[in-house]
Scaffold this motif. Structure first.
Motif, PDB file in Angstrom:
ATOM      1  N   GLU A   1       8.532  -7.571   5.101  1.00  0.00           N
ATOM      2  CA  GLU A   1       7.963  -9.121   4.290  1.00  0.00           C
ATOM      3  C   GLU A   1       6.713  -9.801   5.302  1.00  0.00           C
ATOM      4  O   GLU A   1       6.614  -8.965   6.757  1.00  0.00           O
ATOM      5  CB  GLU A   1       8.745  -9.862   3.822  1.00  0.00           C
ATOM      6  N   ASP A   2       5.498 -10.116   4.871  1.00  0.00           N
ATOM      7  CA  ASP A   2       4.374 -10.563   5.862  1.00  0.00           C
ATOM      8  C   ASP A   2       5.518 -11.525   6.157  1.00  0.00           C
ATOM      9  O   ASP A   2       5.931 -12.658   5.448  1.00  0.00           O
ATOM     10  CB  ASP A   2       3.602 -11.335   4.843  1.00  0.00           C
ATOM     11  N   THR A   3       5.228 -12.229   7.349  1.00  0.00           N
ATOM     12  CA  THR A   3       5.202 -13.890   7.680  1.00  0.00           C
ATOM     13  C   THR A   3       5.198 -14.779   7.729  1.00  0.00           C
ATOM     14  O   THR A   3       5.642 -16.317   6.844  1.00  0.00           O
ATOM     15  CB  THR A   3       6.017 -13.531   9.375  1.00  0.00           C
TER      16      THR A   3
ATOM     17  N   GLU B   1       1.452  -6.886   0.779  1.00  0.00           N
ATOM     18  CA  GLU B   1       2.281  -7.654  -0.703  1.00  0.00           C
ATOM     19  C   GLU B   1       2.971  -6.012  -1.827  1.00  0.00           C
ATOM     20  O   GLU B   1       3.807  -6.767  -1.877  1.00  0.00           O
ATOM     21  CB  GLU B   1       1.565  -8.871  -1.489  1.00  0.00           C
ATOM     22  N   THR B   2       1.714  -5.386  -1.716  1.00  0.00           N
ATOM     23  CA  THR B   2       2.379  -4.667  -2.776  1.00  0.00           C
ATOM     24  C   THR B   2       2.173  -3.194  -2.382  1.00  0.00           C
ATOM     25  O   THR B   2       0.993  -2.566  -1.570  1.00  0.00           O
ATOM     26  CB  THR B   2       1.228  -4.860  -4.394  1.00  0.00           C
ATOM     27  N   ASN B   3       3.189  -2.370  -2.130  1.00  0.00           N
ATOM     28  CA  ASN B   3       3.323  -1.053  -2.139  1.00  0.00           C
ATOM     29  C   ASN B   3       3.258   0.140  -2.709  1.00  0.00           C
ATOM     30  O   ASN B   3       4.659  -0.537  -3.682  1.00  0.00           O
ATOM     31  CB  ASN B   3       4.008  -1.018  -0.165  1.00  0.00           C
TER      32      ASN B   3
ATOM     33  N   SER C   1      10.891  -7.120  -4.569  1.00  0.00           N
ATOM     34  CA  SER C   1      10.962  -5.678  -6.005  1.00  0.00           C
ATOM     35  C   SER C   1      11.044  -5.029  -4.899  1.00  0.00           C
ATOM     36  O   SER C   1       9.723  -4.718  -4.363  1.00  0.00           O
ATOM     37  CB  SER C   1      10.761  -6.619  -7.431  1.00  0.00           C
ATOM     38  N   THR C   2      12.164  -3.684  -5.841  1.00  0.00           N
ATOM     39  CA  THR C   2      11.675  -2.658  -4.663  1.00  0.00           C
ATOM     40  C   THR C   2      12.137  -1.791  -6.111  1.00  0.00           C
ATOM     41  O   THR C   2      13.209  -1.844  -6.242  1.00  0.00           O
ATOM     42  CB  THR C   2      12.575  -2.059  -3.494  1.00  0.00           C
TER      43      THR C   2
ATOM     44  N   GLN D   1       7.378  -9.428  -1.467  1.00  0.00           N
ATOM     45  CA  GLN D   1       6.685  -7.782  -1.089  1.00  0.00           C
ATOM     46  C   GLN D   1       7.265  -6.819  -2.667  1.00  0.00           C
ATOM     47  O   GLN D   1       8.681  -7.521  -3.244  1.00  0.00           O
ATOM     48  CB  GLN D   1       7.500  -7.601  -0.301  1.00  0.00           C
ATOM     49  N   HIS D   2       6.284  -6.144  -3.427  1.00  0.00           N
ATOM     50  CA  HIS D   2       6.283  -5.194  -4.269  1.00  0.00           C
ATOM     51  C   HIS D   2       6.375  -4.520  -3.978  1.00  0.00           C
ATOM     52  O   HIS D   2       5.205  -3.373  -3.072  1.00  0.00           O
ATOM     53  CB  HIS D   2       5.437  -6.031  -5.435  1.00  0.00           C
ATOM     54  N   ASN D   3       7.679  -3.297  -3.755  1.00  0.00           N
ATOM     55  CA  ASN D   3       6.907  -1.989  -3.168  1.00  0.00           C
ATOM     56  C   ASN D   3       7.458  -1.171  -4.577  1.00  0.00           C
ATOM     57  O   ASN D   3       8.536  -1.134  -5.298  1.00  0.00           O
ATOM     58  CB  ASN D   3       8.311  -2.009  -2.499  1.00  0.00           C
TER      59      ASN D   3
END
Length: 181
Positions: free
Chosen positions: A127-129, A106-108, A169-170, A134-136
């Motif tokens: 994305e996780d299915t 979820e967060t990278n 968000s990336t 996801q926040h990068n």
């Protein structure tokens, strides 16, 4: 070399894990893991957190099938609340068509790494299915992509399994991206 899918590190039931100062080479995936997907006892109140730092990853993938895109230099997955921090690492050649870094957490936080080589994407923020959010945070890295490969794309964000990202968000800043022959 190990058989396809073999991993140097493969945590399947963990909440917090740190990997430091390792050399990971000649595996199907040097590091593949994330507990939230594989262990139903890990709940949203106990999300996984994985830190990988000061490591050298190279020559991972499937040399027996250079066209395979199923083994990667590093492959992370998670779920709701999962956090993956990858910092101060060096990544070299990939032995097949897999990605350098593929992550579904979820967060990278991908920062201060040197990533060079490989025929596929340098970085896949997928994305996780189940979660589809996801926040990068990608900053301070050097990505060096050799041109003339089957895939000249450097970074893929979302869209692996779902028709479109949902709330992603990336933040991609202060990175150096070089495309060369």
């Amino acid at each position: 070399y190990y058989t396809s899918g073999a991993c140097a590190f493969r945590p399947e039931s963990c909440i917090h894990i740190s990997v430091r100062n390792c050399i990971l080479d000649s595996c199907g995936n040097s590091f593949q893991g994330g507990s939230a997907v594989l262990n139903n006892s890990i709940t949203n109140s106990n999300p996984m957190e994985i830190l990988v730092e000061y490591c050298h990853l190279f020559n991972n993938g499937n040399p027996a099938d250079a066209s395979s895109d199923q083994e990667h230099q590093l492959y992370m997955f998670g779920g709701v609340g999962s956090v993956f921090t990858f910092q101060y690492n060096q990544l070299g050649a990939v032995m097949d068509a897999g990605a350098q870094i593929k992550t579904r957490t979820e967060t990278n936080i991908i920062r201060y790494n040197w990533v060079e080589g490989g025929d596929n994407d340098m970085l896949q923020l997928i994305e996780d299915t189940r979660n589809r959010v996801q926040h990068n945070y990608v900053y301070g890295n050097v990505f060096i992509k050799n041109t003339g490969n089957s895939n000249n794309r450097v970074i893929l964000i979302g869209w692996d399994s779902s028709p479109q990202p949902n709330g992603d968000s990336t933040y991609f800043y202060n990175n150096t991206v070089i495309s060369k022959d």
